[in-house]
Every structure is written in C-alpha cells, then in structure tokens.
Design a protein around this motif. Structure first.
Motif, PDB file in Angstrom:
ATOM      1  N   VAL A 102      36.453  49.171  40.526  1.00 34.83           N
ATOM      2  CA  VAL A 102      37.172  47.948  40.901  1.00 34.83           C
ATOM      3  C   VAL A 102      36.203  47.028  41.623  1.00 34.83           C
ATOM      4  N   VAL A 103      36.164  45.773  41.179  1.00 35.02           N
ATOM      5  CA  VAL A 103      35.364  44.740  41.837  1.00 35.02           C
ATOM      6  C   VAL A 103      36.323  43.650  42.290  1.00 35.02           C
ATOM      7  N   ILE A 104      36.216  43.279  43.566  1.00 36.45           N
ATOM      8  CA  ILE A 104      37.099  42.269  44.152  1.00 36.45           C
ATOM      9  C   ILE A 104      36.283  41.040  44.545  1.00 36.45           C
ATOM     10  N   LEU A 105      36.729  39.871  44.089  1.00 33.58           N
ATOM     11  CA  LEU A 105      36.127  38.608  44.489  1.00 33.58           C
ATOM     12  C   LEU A 105      37.173  37.834  45.290  1.00 33.58           C
ATOM     13  N   PRO A 106      37.095  37.936  46.631  1.00 32.84           N
ATOM     14  CA  PRO A 106      38.116  37.308  47.480  1.00 32.84           C
ATOM     15  C   PRO A 106      38.055  35.778  47.463  1.00 32.84           C
ATOM     16  N   PHE A 107      39.202  35.203  47.755  1.00 34.92           N
ATOM     17  CA  PHE A 107      39.315  33.770  48.021  1.00 34.92           C
ATOM     18  C   PHE A 107      40.230  33.633  49.215  1.00 34.92           C
ATOM     19  N   GLY A 131      31.013  37.180  51.461  1.00 35.90           N
ATOM     20  CA  GLY A 131      29.867  36.820  52.296  1.00 35.90           C
ATOM     21  C   GLY A 131      28.579  36.866  51.493  1.00 35.90           C
ATOM     22  N   SER A 132      27.567  37.515  52.023  1.00 35.57           N
ATOM     23  CA  SER A 132      26.258  37.539  51.362  1.00 35.57           C
ATOM     24  C   SER A 132      26.320  38.234  50.003  1.00 35.57           C
ATOM     25  N   ASP A 133      27.340  39.050  49.774  1.00 36.52           N
ATOM     26  CA  ASP A 133      27.501  39.738  48.489  1.00 36.52           C
ATOM     27  C   ASP A 133      28.274  38.919  47.465  1.00 36.52           C
ATOM     28  N   PRO A 156      34.097  32.765  52.788  1.00 34.88           N
ATOM     29  CA  PRO A 156      35.393  32.165  53.114  1.00 34.88           C
ATOM     30  C   PRO A 156      35.231  30.651  53.311  1.00 34.88           C
ATOM     31  N   HIS A 157      36.245  29.918  52.954  1.00 36.17           N
ATOM     32  CA  HIS A 157      36.210  28.463  53.095  1.00 36.17           C
ATOM     33  C   HIS A 157      36.985  28.065  54.356  1.00 36.17           C
ATOM     34  N   ARG A 215      39.244  42.229  58.102  1.00 35.70           N
ATOM     35  CA  ARG A 215      37.934  42.891  58.244  1.00 35.70           C
ATOM     36  C   ARG A 215      38.069  44.401  58.077  1.00 35.70           C
ATOM     37  N   ARG A 216      39.122  44.977  58.652  1.00 31.38           N
ATOM     38  CA  ARG A 216      39.361  46.421  58.490  1.00 31.38           C
ATOM     39  C   ARG A 216      39.624  46.768  57.029  1.00 31.38           C
ATOM     40  N   SER A 217      40.396  45.938  56.357  1.00 31.28           N
ATOM     41  CA  SER A 217      40.703  46.190  54.946  1.00 31.28           C
ATOM     42  C   SER A 217      39.440  46.160  54.094  1.00 31.28           C
ATOM     43  N   ILE A 218      38.587  45.183  54.326  1.00 23.43           N
ATOM     44  CA  ILE A 218      37.325  45.102  53.572  1.00 23.43           C
ATOM     45  C   ILE A 218      36.512  46.370  53.813  1.00 23.43           C
ATOM     46  N   HIS A 219      36.421  46.785  55.064  1.00 24.02           N
ATOM     47  CA  HIS A 219      35.670  47.994  55.418  1.00 24.02           C
ATOM     48  C   HIS A 219      36.276  49.229  54.734  1.00 24.02           C
ATOM     49  N   GLN A 220      37.602  49.368  54.782  1.00 22.33           N
ATOM     50  CA  GLN A 220      38.279  50.513  54.168  1.00 22.33           C
ATOM     51  C   GLN A 220      38.041  50.559  52.659  1.00 22.33           C
ATOM     52  N   LEU A 221      38.163  49.420  52.009  1.00 26.21           N
ATOM     53  CA  LEU A 221      37.966  49.380  50.566  1.00 26.21           C
ATOM     54  C   LEU A 221      36.523  49.734  50.200  1.00 26.21           C
ATOM     55  N   ARG A 222      35.577  49.183  50.927  1.00 28.48           N
ATOM     56  CA  ARG A 222      34.171  49.510  50.648  1.00 28.48           C
ATOM     57  C   ARG A 222      33.891  50.985  50.895  1.00 28.48           C
ATOM     58  N   ASP A 223      34.496  51.559  51.924  1.00 32.60           N
ATOM     59  CA  ASP A 223      34.334  52.995  52.186  1.00 32.60           C
ATOM     60  C   ASP A 223      34.865  53.847  51.034  1.00 32.60           C
TER      61      ASP A 223
END
Length: 175
Positions: A114-119, A147-149, A153-154, A131-139
């Motif tokens: 799964v690849v997620i491109l947030p907006f 961000g750099s990947d 965010p706008h 921020r916790r959700s991003i960390h959990q998903l990456r884990d």
C-alpha cells in the motif's frame, strides 16, 4: 483494461485533487496495471464516475458487493491518493466502516503493498493524532509519501492551489 495483468486498486478520497485521479489511472495503465477505482463515499461527489468507468473498463466501487455479485480479483497493490486526514487516521486505527477502509484494513495482513499520497493542510497534518497515524502506518510497512518523501501539507485555505501540483506519479514510482 488489462484483465490478465497486475491489478491495482486506486482508492480515492474526498480531497481537492480527487477530480484529477484519471491522471493516476493513465500513468498506471501505461505501466501495465489493470486499474480499479475505489471511492470513499464522500469522494463520489469529487470524481467523474462515468469517465473513470470508461477509462478503466470497470465500475467505480464505493460499497461492499452484494452476495450475488461476482467476487473481484484481489489487488496486487493499492494506492490511496489523494488520502485525507480522516482516511489516514481510520486506516491506522484499523477502522473498516467503508468499503475502501475494509480493503485497506486487510491489505497489510494479506501482504498487499500500500502506498499513500496524503493531501492534508498543515493544521491537520501537524496534529498529534495524524503524526501518530503516519508513524503507525510506516511501522506496519505502509509507504506514506509525506514531506520529504512526497507531498508537503498545504496551508489551510489553499487546497485549490495545492491540488494543481499534486504529484500523481510518485506512488507508482514506489510500487
């Protein structure tokens, strides 16, 4: 449509760039993917369903199938773009209250990439739950392009301007 090729589910959420998801479909098809578009219920108001069905050769799905409907083939990969604050947080928590989230909830356990491109705007992206959700998903091995990947965010209130530069090509490069 490539029924014998690798299958990609594109999950589209209700965010500014959603109306242009056909760009991602074009790129994926050029890369040999058989693309199925899955829309969150709110995203149905953002996309051109008929155009996407003509482009992919498949119905745009937003609800679970009826027991009498044929079971679709399992995806080889899933891209969520644009992914909203709400969908990202629910996915991280394992909430499966829509068809799209049900697919996402199962994907890690089935070994589906799964690849997620947030907006998301900076006010939401800066919140601790996000921020916790991003960390959990990456884990869990989910590739979140933020961000750099991926996509920054706008600022709040600038989603129309930010949507025009949405990098549809990035999630395909990560598969």
């Amino acid at each position: 449509m490539n029924p014998d090729g690798k299958m990609l589910y594109v999950i589209v959420c209700a965010a500014g760039p959603a109306g242009e998801v056909g760009q991602l479909v074009d790129l994926a098809q050029a890369d040999g993917w058989d693309v199925h578009v899955i829309a969150t219920p709110a995203a149905l108001n953002f996309i051109n369903i008929e155009a996407l069905e003509a482009q992919t050769g498949h119905p745009v799905r937003s609800r679970y199938r009826k027991p009498t409907d044929p079971k679709p083939r399992r995806a080889d990969a899933i891209i969520v773009a644009p992914a909203t604050y709400n969908t990202i947080n629910k996915f991280a928590q394992g909430i499966a209250d829509t068809y799209a989230l049900g697919l996402l909830a199962e994907a890690p356990g089935l070994g589906i990439p799964v690849v997620i491109l947030p907006f998301a705007n900076s006010a939401l992206a800066g919140r601790a739950p996000f921020r916790r959700s991003i960390h959990q998903l990456r884990d869990e091995g989910i590739d979140v392009l933020l961000g750099s990947d991926g996509f920054d965010p706008h600022a709040s209130g600038t989603s129309d301007h930010s949507a025009s530069g949405f990098p549809w090509h990035l999630p395909l490069q990560r598969l």
